[in-house]
Design an enzyme around this catalytic site. Structure first.
Site, PDB file in Angstrom:
ATOM      1  N   HIS A  72      -5.433  -4.101  -0.862  1.00  0.00           N
ATOM      2  CA  HIS A  72      -5.367  -3.051  -1.886  1.00  0.00           C
ATOM      3  C   HIS A  72      -5.419  -3.622  -3.304  1.00  0.00           C
ATOM      4  CE1 HIS A  72      -4.567   0.529   0.646  1.00  0.00           C
ATOM      5  NE2 HIS A  72      -4.082  -0.371   1.472  1.00  0.00           N
ATOM      6  N   SER A  86       0.785  -1.226   0.000  1.00  0.00           N
ATOM      7  CA  SER A  86       0.000   0.000   0.000  1.00  0.00           C
ATOM      8  C   SER A  86       0.820   1.281   0.000  1.00  0.00           C
ATOM      9  CB  SER A  86      -0.943   0.016   1.201  1.00  0.00           C
ATOM     10  OG  SER A  86      -0.220  -0.011   2.421  1.00  0.00           O
ATOM     11  N   LYS A 142     -12.155  -0.787   1.312  1.00  0.00           N
ATOM     12  CA  LYS A 142     -11.387  -0.012   0.339  1.00  0.00           C
ATOM     13  C   LYS A 142     -12.148   0.024  -0.982  1.00  0.00           C
ATOM     14  CE  LYS A 142      -6.995  -0.490   2.743  1.00  0.00           C
ATOM     15  NZ  LYS A 142      -7.510  -1.070   3.998  1.00  0.00           N
TER      16      LYS A 142
END
Length: 396
Positions: free
Chosen positions: A213, A185, A243
């Site tokens: 991610h 990330s 996310k």
């Protein structure tokens, strides 16, 4: 407050502030979209993990409201008593479909997943090979398991193979696991999963990928494991639902017997109230949207490539990112903090990232373009970066 505690807190907070390592939290006044309001200012938002813009999607908001009307605001119990709603069952079936596995289990956060899954399988008689740049939740999950933690150099397959050989041939450990993020990330690079799988097969390692991610971002939205076609080779696929999915929570996907084990041995599942129904309904719908269409995924990558090209052309060090994550590496922590504050003053919200999140001397402003950003927003952000970068001597 005791004098000892007061002195400890005062001295250490002052030290962090003097070193440029103190993080100030900015409440967002409204939705966390492509633009946000902070302290009365409207800013172009380049710090959100809301990759696909789903956190503010109108259809998902309505689905969440409808679920609250039907089921209430909370699940009311832990999953193993009577907190498992039919919504949770449908969600986990959808997650398994999404990740190409036999089964899946949901948790209250991605952080909880790593605390839960690692310690449910690994113990003091085992060893874990962990990439040096793995997320803090992986590190804490490894510590909780009490297994021997053997770090390997970031994405260094020769180092991983050497340490895997040493660990498995030593006869000291019952099981050996290799753990990596799918997408890292802070730098945006992608794990070398094909090589990791090859080494895992050679030494019979358990494979564990945290794709927080990557889910929704790589593999046409289905994640880094799917990107490499390794759904049948990875034992643990971990992900977050906060996310790209845009809501909250996390999951583990894998073989049915693994998920069955986690349901009876992973402590966050056993001892925390289940995800609330509004969130579960919205998550399930968001996952279905990603399965059905790559439109948002494609827009995210288009915007990521556009921002990278603009910042790189200006002379910023954007590292070696392979994903829309776009770091601007400044280096000095105080300068990084100043850079972020000046961006704010000019109309861009891009948070500074410093030690301990990244190593000392590698402070950066991390940019997270989303599918919701327009080219006009990105052009404005690039122009502000140019102004601030030249003003502070970061670029010429």
């Amino acid at each position: 407050m005791s004098n000892v505690l007061n002195n400890f807190l005062t001295e250490n907070l002052d030290a962090l502030k003097n070193q440029g390592l103190y993080n100030e939290i900015d409440p967002v006044e409204g939705p966390n979209g492509a633009k946000i309001n902070v302290r009365g200012s409207e800013l172009i938002n380049l710090s959100s993990n809301n990759y696909l813009g789903l956190a503010t999607n109108p259809a998902l908001k309505q689905i969440a409201k409808d679920a609250v009307d039907k089921y209430g605001v909370g699940a009311g119990a832990v999953r193993t008593i009577n907190g498992t709603l039919d919504l949770h069952v449908r969600l986990e079936q959808k997650l398994a479909e999404f990740k190409g596995t036999e089964a899946a289990i949901s948790y209250q956060s991605g952080f909880n997943c790593n605390m839960a899954a690692i310690s449910a399988v690994m113990d003091k008689n085992d060893a874990i090979l962990s990439d040096q740049l793995n997320h803090a939740s992986i590190i804490d999950g490894c510590r909780l398991s009490k297994a021997k933690i053997i770090p390997f150099n970031h994405s260094d397959m020769e180092d991983l193979r050497a340490k895997a050989k040493q660990a498995t041939e030593s006869g000291q450990y019952n099981k050996v696991m290799v753990i990596t993020d799918g997408v890292f990330s802070m730098d945006g690079d992608i794990a070398k999963l094909p090589e990791i799988v090859e080494i895992a097969k050679e030494f019979d390692l358990i494979t564990y990928v945290d794709d927080a991610h990557g889910s929704g971002v790589t593999g046409k939205g289905k994640g880094t494991v799917k990107h490499f076609g390794l759904e049948k080779e990875i034992d643990f696929q971990i992900g977050t639902l906060s996310k790209a999915i845009g809501v909250v929570g996390g999951y583990v996907a894998g073989k049915k017997n693994l998920i069955d084990w986690l349901k009876v041995r992973s402590r966050p599942f056993l001892f925390s109230t289940a995800l609330p129904p509004g969130d579960v309904a919205a998550i399930t719908a968001a996952v279905q949207m990603i399965i059905d269409s790559t439109e948002l995924h494609d827009k995210l990558w288009e915007n990521g490539d556009y921002l990278k090209a603009g910042l790189s052309k200006l002379g910023f060090d954007i590292g070696a990112s392979e994903t829309p994550i776009t770091p601007c590496i400044i280096g000095d922590e105080k300068l990084t903090q100043t850079f972020s504050k000046r961006l704010f003053e000019e109309g861009v919200y891009a948070k500074s990232i410093v030690f301990p999140t990244v190593p000392k001397g590698t402070g950066r402003v991390r940019n997270m373009p989303t599918a919701d950003h327009t080219k006009e927003m990105l052009d404005e952000a690039i122009a502000i970066y140019e102004k601030v970068g030249k003003e502070l001597g970061v670029i010429n």
